[in-house]
Scaffold this active site. Structure first.
Site, PDB file in Angstrom:
ATOM      1  CB  SER A  16     -11.088  44.328   5.900  1.00  0.00           C
ATOM      2  OG  SER A  16     -10.025  43.485   5.306  1.00  0.00           O
ATOM      3  CD  GLU A  57     -13.607  39.791  -0.574  1.00  0.00           C
ATOM      4  OE1 GLU A  57     -14.266  39.765   0.614  1.00  0.00           O
ATOM      5  OE2 GLU A  57     -12.993  40.694  -1.128  1.00  0.00           O
ATOM      6  CE  LYS A 103     -12.107  45.477  -2.557  1.00  0.00           C
ATOM      7  NZ  LYS A 103     -11.053  44.880  -2.692  1.00  0.00           N
TER       8      LYS A 103
HETATM    9  O1  LIG Z   1     -11.004  48.120   4.897  1.00  0.00           O
HETATM   10  C1  LIG Z   1     -10.827  48.281   3.589  1.00  0.00           C
HETATM   11  O2  LIG Z   1     -10.711  49.229   2.791  1.00  0.00           O
HETATM   12  C2  LIG Z   1     -10.805  46.744   3.033  1.00  0.00           C
HETATM   13  C3  LIG Z   1      -9.557  46.087   3.005  1.00  0.00           C
HETATM   14  C4  LIG Z   1      -9.295  45.070   2.222  1.00  0.00           C
HETATM   15  O3  LIG Z   1      -9.868  43.970   2.747  1.00  0.00           O
HETATM   16  C5  LIG Z   1      -8.593  45.135   0.734  1.00  0.00           C
HETATM   17  C6  LIG Z   1      -8.141  46.006   0.316  1.00  0.00           C
HETATM   18  C7  LIG Z   1      -7.262  46.133  -0.835  1.00  0.00           C
HETATM   19  C8  LIG Z   1      -7.046  44.883  -1.390  1.00  0.00           C
HETATM   20  C9  LIG Z   1      -7.065  43.481  -0.413  1.00  0.00           C
HETATM   21  O4  LIG Z   1      -6.104  43.698   0.488  1.00  0.00           O
HETATM   22  C10 LIG Z   1      -8.449  43.751   0.303  1.00  0.00           C
HETATM   23  C11 LIG Z   1      -9.503  42.992  -0.504  1.00  0.00           C
HETATM   24  O5  LIG Z   1      -9.282  42.284  -1.376  1.00  0.00           O
HETATM   25  O6  LIG Z   1     -10.694  43.374  -0.163  1.00  0.00           O
HETATM   26 MG   LIG Z   2     -10.885  40.810  -1.550  1.00  0.00          MG
END
Ligand SMILES: O=C(O)CCC(=O)C1=CC=C[C@@H](O)[C@@H]1C(=O)O
Ligand SMILES: [Mg+2]
Length: 413
Positions: A178, A255, A304
């Site tokens: 990400s 998303e 998650k």
């Molecule tokens: O690499 C990772 O742990 C994922 C990171 C990531 O995209 C996110 C982490 C936490 C909050 C958000 O910003 C985002 C998400 O929404 O999935």
């Molecule tokens: Mg997200």
């Protein structure tokens, strides 16, 4: 006497089926669960240690709701009557802009309510904690941190890896990366690096005004890369034309385009988009997932562990989505090594259908606090066979970063 006999049968049975499952595949997963439930081993937690760790990301992470560099971590360690230890991680951030929880609210809920509930009675199986903690409303990340630690300890007591305790089947999990909002040249460089490192899917962050042009530029450079975007609730139905324009770029999914509680509007939007909507912030429970499926608010769910209150609820959502043929994948929360290890174990369940947001430790940290660190080879993490989460917590690294510590003891009166 009978209890000791049951415990022995349970313990031997679980290990035997674990070795069978390695030898013959995983058809015996269901059998393992039955033995765990009826085997008679119970866990009495006598001590819980909370640690507040100051951590810094290697580079700032920017989303539609802000930029993060400091990333404190709440570590939970549970110790049972035999001195066996389990680890969990509270994944809320310092500020409440992803969900309503923060690191301070998790600490409070754990200390004042959840740990006393855990001390109240032994645990025969971690699945029981969903019900036990349900008298505390929401506060899912606090619950997940403690429940995850009990799952780790439970797996260690049964001498099996956590992924086996969960009924996972995969020997390796595919992972993506990400990438936060940043100037387009930096973004393209970062993406190229991630693809060289073997990541199997790239997620980029969008917000109104930072979307169509960015996706067009990314697609121009990487026409065939599995690509998705994450808006973290930044749009409303007024932006429908902007979101429809993204249909031209063969995205795997968009998303969480709309607000956290816009499950009805998400259904209206999904009906007008070709690209699947994936819900993240909107799904905090099995019930939320059920409603989203009924309303057709999405075609994918990002699970998650922290956001849904723990591994047990995560498994229930996985099973529900499997029944409804709605693919799921495992999201990330920029976790430290303990949270990452729990996510890897969860993603071994069969219906996790896209690469996880569980990049290597080195993607986030100069030094993680587990050994070995999580590494990615050819876009895959190989699942470890050690008992419990499969990674050791490096106590020296943990101590270096701990700025607050609380030891909670069960009173035996
Ligand atoms: O690499 C990772 O742990 C994922 C990171 C990531 O995209 C996110 C982490 C936490 C909050 C958000 O910003 C985002 C998400 O929404 O999935
Ligand atoms: Mg997200």
């Amino acid at each position: 006497m009978l209890l000791i006999l049951f415990s022995l049968v349970g313990m031997l049975g679980v290990q035997y089926t674990y070795f069978l499952s390695i030898a013959y595949g995983n058809a015996v997963g269901f059998f393992i669960c039955c033995i765990m439930m009826f085997g008679g081993i119970y866990v009495q937690i006598n001590t819980v240690i909370l640690r507040y760790l100051e951590m810094e990301l290697k580079s700032p992470f920017t989303t539609s709701f802000g930029t993060m560099k400091r990333r404190p971590v709440l570590l939970v360690e549970v110790i049972d009557e035999h001195g066996v230890r389990g680890w969990g991680e509270g994944v809320a951030f310092a500020a409440p802009w992803y969900t309503e929880e923060t690191i301070e609210t998790m600490w409070h809920m754990l200390e004042a309510f959840l740990i006393p509930l855990l001390f109240q009675a032994p645990v025969h199986h971690p699945d029981e904690l969903l019900e036990r903690f349900s008298i505390v409303r929401r506060n899912y990340m606090a619950k997940a941190a403690l429940e995850g630690a009990v799952w780790d300890l439970f797996a260690k007591r049964h001498h099996i890896p956590l992924h086996v305790a969960l009924g996972g089947e995969k020997k390796e999990v595919e992972v993506g990366v990400s990438i936060g909002i940043q100037p387009i040249t930096d973004l393209l460089k970062r993406m190229e690096q991630a693809l060289i490192e073997g990541y199997r899917r790239v997620k980029i962050k969008i917000k109104p005004g930072w979307d169509i042009d960015v996706v067009r530029a990314v697609r121009h450079h990487f026409p065939h890369v599995p690509l998705m975007v994450d808006a973290n609730c930044a749009y409303s139905l007024r932006d429908i034309a902007r979101l429809q324009a993204l249909d031209d770029y063969e995205l795997l999914m968009i998303e969480q385009p709309l607000a956290v509680d816009d499950i009805v509007d998400h259904a209206k939007l999904q009906a007008k988009l070709k690209t699947p909507i994936c819900l993240d912030e909107s799904i905090c429970s099995y019930e939320d997932a059920k409603r989203a499926i009924e309303l057709k608010s999405c075609r994918v769910i990002n699970i998650k562990i922290g956001r849904v209150g723990g591994l047990t609820e995560a498994k229930r959502i996985h099973d529900l989505c499997q029944q409804h043929h709605l693919p799921v994948w495992c999201g990330g929360m920029l976790e430290g090594g303990v949270g990452r290890a729990h996510s890897i174990a969860l993603a071994t369940l069969p219906y996790f259908s896209f690469p996880s947001d569980t990049a290597a430790s080195a993607n986030y940290w100069e030094r993680d606090f587990i050994t070995p660190e999580v590494t990615v080879r050819d876009g895959r993490i190989f699942v470890r066979h050690e008992f419990g989460i499969g990674y050791e917590v490096d106590v020296t690294e943990v101590e270096k970063r701990t700025v607050r510590l609380k030891i909670c003891k069960r009173s035996r009166g």
